[in-house]
Design a protein around this motif. Sequence first.
Motif, PDB file in Angstrom:
ATOM      1  N   ARG A 345       2.815  11.648  14.590  1.00 11.43           N
ATOM      2  CA  ARG A 345       3.338  10.457  13.930  1.00 11.43           C
ATOM      3  C   ARG A 345       3.358  10.716  12.432  1.00 11.43           C
ATOM      4  NH1 ARG A 345      -0.727   5.648  13.176  1.00 11.43           N
ATOM      5  NH2 ARG A 345       1.186   4.553  13.716  1.00 11.43           N
ATOM      6  N   PRO A 349       2.789   5.754   8.653  1.00 16.74           N
ATOM      7  CA  PRO A 349       3.777   5.519   9.708  1.00 16.74           C
ATOM      8  C   PRO A 349       4.810   4.471   9.314  1.00 16.74           C
ATOM      9  CG  PRO A 349       1.654   4.549  10.280  1.00 16.74           C
ATOM     10  CD  PRO A 349       1.424   5.370   9.063  1.00 16.74           C
ATOM     11  N   LEU A 350       4.441   3.551   8.426  1.00 18.54           N
ATOM     12  CA  LEU A 350       5.351   2.507   7.963  1.00 18.54           C
ATOM     13  C   LEU A 350       5.250   2.422   6.441  1.00 18.54           C
ATOM     14  CD1 LEU A 350       4.474  -0.318  10.530  1.00 18.54           C
ATOM     15  CD2 LEU A 350       6.554   1.081  10.520  1.00 18.54           C
ATOM     16  N   PRO A 351       6.293   1.927   5.770  1.00 23.52           N
ATOM     17  CA  PRO A 351       6.158   1.682   4.330  1.00 23.52           C
ATOM     18  C   PRO A 351       5.025   0.691   4.091  1.00 23.52           C
ATOM     19  CG  PRO A 351       8.440   1.410   5.061  1.00 23.52           C
ATOM     20  CD  PRO A 351       7.612   1.512   6.294  1.00 23.52           C
ATOM     21  N   ASN A 352       4.218   0.937   3.055  1.00 25.37           N
ATOM     22  CA  ASN A 352       3.101   0.040   2.808  1.00 25.37           C
ATOM     23  C   ASN A 352       2.844  -0.082   1.316  1.00 25.37           C
ATOM     24  OD1 ASN A 352       0.724   1.926   2.002  1.00 25.37           O
ATOM     25  ND2 ASN A 352       1.583   2.893   3.825  1.00 25.37           N
ATOM     26  N   PRO A 384       3.879  -6.452  10.724  1.00 25.35           N
ATOM     27  CA  PRO A 384       4.734  -6.852   9.612  1.00 25.35           C
ATOM     28  C   PRO A 384       5.365  -8.239   9.829  1.00 25.35           C
ATOM     29  CG  PRO A 384       5.164  -4.577  10.226  1.00 25.35           C
ATOM     30  CD  PRO A 384       4.281  -5.153  11.290  1.00 25.35           C
ATOM     31  N   ALA A 400       1.305  -2.920   5.803  1.00 21.88           N
ATOM     32  CA  ALA A 400       2.706  -2.556   6.018  1.00 21.88           C
ATOM     33  C   ALA A 400       3.600  -3.560   5.315  1.00 21.88           C
ATOM     34  CB  ALA A 400       3.011  -2.525   7.512  1.00 21.88           C
ATOM     35  N   GLN A 403       9.137  -7.426   6.567  1.00 19.29           N
ATOM     36  CA  GLN A 403      10.592  -7.450   6.487  1.00 19.29           C
ATOM     37  C   GLN A 403      11.003  -8.277   5.284  1.00 19.29           C
ATOM     38  OE1 GLN A 403      12.805  -5.841   8.485  1.00 19.29           O
ATOM     39  NE2 GLN A 403      11.028  -4.869   9.464  1.00 19.29           N
ATOM     40  N   ASP A 406      10.259  -4.824  -0.464  1.00 19.13           N
ATOM     41  CA  ASP A 406      10.297  -3.405  -0.793  1.00 19.13           C
ATOM     42  C   ASP A 406       9.652  -3.106  -2.137  1.00 19.13           C
ATOM     43  OD1 ASP A 406      12.131  -4.285  -2.669  1.00 19.13           O
ATOM     44  OD2 ASP A 406      13.879  -3.435  -1.669  1.00 19.13           O
ATOM     45  N   THR A 433       4.591   0.869  -4.026  1.00 18.25           N
ATOM     46  CA  THR A 433       4.677   1.005  -2.567  1.00 18.25           C
ATOM     47  C   THR A 433       4.682   2.491  -2.197  1.00 18.25           C
ATOM     48  OG1 THR A 433       7.102   1.038  -2.511  1.00 18.25           O
ATOM     49  CG2 THR A 433       6.000  -1.122  -2.365  1.00 18.25           C
ATOM     50  N   ARG A 435       6.320   5.186   0.643  1.00 17.40           N
ATOM     51  CA  ARG A 435       7.373   5.344   1.640  1.00 17.40           C
ATOM     52  C   ARG A 435       6.774   5.801   2.976  1.00 17.40           C
ATOM     53  NH1 ARG A 435       8.814   8.587  -2.296  1.00 17.40           N
ATOM     54  NH2 ARG A 435       8.716  10.395  -0.894  1.00 17.40           N
ATOM     55  N   ALA A 436       7.406   5.421   4.065  1.00 20.58           N
ATOM     56  CA  ALA A 436       6.992   5.939   5.376  1.00 20.58           C
ATOM     57  C   ALA A 436       7.208   7.447   5.396  1.00 20.58           C
ATOM     58  CB  ALA A 436       7.797   5.272   6.486  1.00 20.58           C
TER      59      ALA A 436
END
Length: 700
Positions: A345, A349-352, A384, A400, A403, A406, A433, A435-436
Amino acid sequence: MSGFDTVLVVDWSAGKRAPKRPSKDAIWLGLTRQGVSNDPVYCRTRAEAEAWIADLIATEGRAGRRLLATFDFPFGTPAGFARAVTGSDDPFALWAWFADAITDAPDGSNNRYDVAERLNALFDGPGPFWGKSHRDRWPGVPYRKEGIRFDTFAEKRACDAVAKAASSCFQMAFPPTVGGQMMMGLPMLHRLRALGGVAVWPFEDTTDAPVVLAEIWPGLIEEAVKSAPEDEIRDRAQVRLLADALARLPTEELAAEMGNLPDAARVEAWILGARIRTRLTALASTTAPPLRNDCFALPPGVHWTPVEEALAHLRAALTPVTGTETVPLAEALGRITAADITARRANPPLPNTAVDGYGFAGGRDAGLHRLPLTQARAAAGDAPATVPEGHAIRILTGAALPQGVDTVVLQEDTVIDGDHVSFHGPIKPGANTRRAGEDFAQGDTVLPAARRITPADLALLSAAGHAGVPVRARLRVGVLSTGDELVEPGADVAPGQIHDANRPMLRALITAFGHSPVDLGRAPDDRAALRRTLDAAAPQVDAILTSGGASAGDEDHVSALLQETGTLNLWRIAVKPGRPLALGLWDGVPVFGLPGNPVAAMVCTLIFARPALGVLAGAAWEDPQGFDVPAAFTKAKKEGRTEYLRARIRDGRAEVFASEGSGRISGLSWAEGLVALGSEARQITPGDPVRFLPFASFGL
């Protein structure tokens, strides 16, 4: 076409249950994964082998590895035969026909001769299937080939002619029993094909298939098999060497071999490698024992061997001897990776968010900005949420990004006014932030093969989604002291005797290097007793370190015994302390004959044995990390030998032990490393730069 991560070679059998003890004429599975050759697997029954292969397909799929699975029986028959049986030239129709017709009991008994008799009844005259185990049974199957006319279709396929295969798919008995193997193998392939993600070469497009099934013939590499160890079962050697050869074949060469096939291949199948027999044989022949009898040999005429030359020769001569296993992360510290390890993975794993603050969409220009806050809050571990356009959300470090978010503004840069947040711009889109995948993406290599795993690596592997890791088995290193003068530490000593200082030191060094020490005790100055000790040790260990008896004197029995085996290379290395280093093989096990003096034994172990043992264990060659520091000593060094002085760092300078005498064991305890002085003559005064090798750079 992309390459394959894993190669499987299957030597199939049409017979009944094989013996419990591994034997010839049974089912053998050769596996090479990510360049690492695994021990071949012995299967007693077809059902056991099919279950193992199906499990391998599932395992490689979960790991994201592409699998080439090859089998040593025909995937197809000469053009015209399938149409006569099924009404279609589609080879898969014939596979399905055999899957319906063949019965296979758990003990391996089957009806292949009955099926051959049934097929022969479809054609005029005897055959085409011939050969049987009992002359008086199955009257519809001729015992011999004489009288069979292959006028409706050919006896052999086009690929059989190219590969120069001796038998055809119609031969049922008298080795090679290709027809029986085909009958018992095609139903298995029919079931494997139904697993999903499986494509069959050359009948289907295999460009991006996770699993590709292909036909091979181990006879292609017969010349390489002849060089396998005499005591290795031939079938075992075939699958091992052929799997290695296919894995070593460059992707572009494999793609060329699998492409541009004659039209007949779409109906009759094709033997993978039939057109590159010489190339595969050469690649298979590169599989050799870790050490050859002359692997330590140096060019004739060399009397004093420079340290750099000795190290270069060792580095070129050695290969890994250890097997592989998968261990949990908790047990992986200090182990050596057996293959490149890729991320399961991404990380993150996700933008945070990188800070505590307030998140929203897009950047903001200069000036005051006031955004309504949502009632929700985003914290690490929360699923999220969704933030409406023009709104902001309270967000905590590591959460994370929801939606609609950003960008994050720092908590310290904001003012909360009821249910609104205010802050001054400008702030760039994406500020604060992560990036994933900015650390690594799924599928990226996070650790290379041959790396010794560190605590930081365990964090990396865990973040990459791994609960276990493929590693090399620990190298088993025997430690043996020789000499009548030695007694155990703490024991009473008679005049002329000394306590054995080398064994405790060498065992500890082996442990610090990450290997498993095996205490072989002490051997007297008796050649027969030493021979018995080495004979008993060889099956238990992967390498042996001896101390004492490594030179050419009357009582130097280690070098004398290695001389008798024809493997001795007595190096007079231009090194101080040290010089004699006996290198050879005992019953195939590498032996490093170290000097008996503890100081010389330790220095030779650090400089020569440590990197060599690392390679045998599956690690990359490791040179110690050195540092140039000012000297705190004076020395007039002569030309000719590389010298290693016991040293330590004080006030940023390298101090050396008061005496260079190799009998002063206390200097080893006093030291924190070694000062390495090259072979050239030097006049060293305080402040001159010298090379310091801390013991930590040797793993101590």
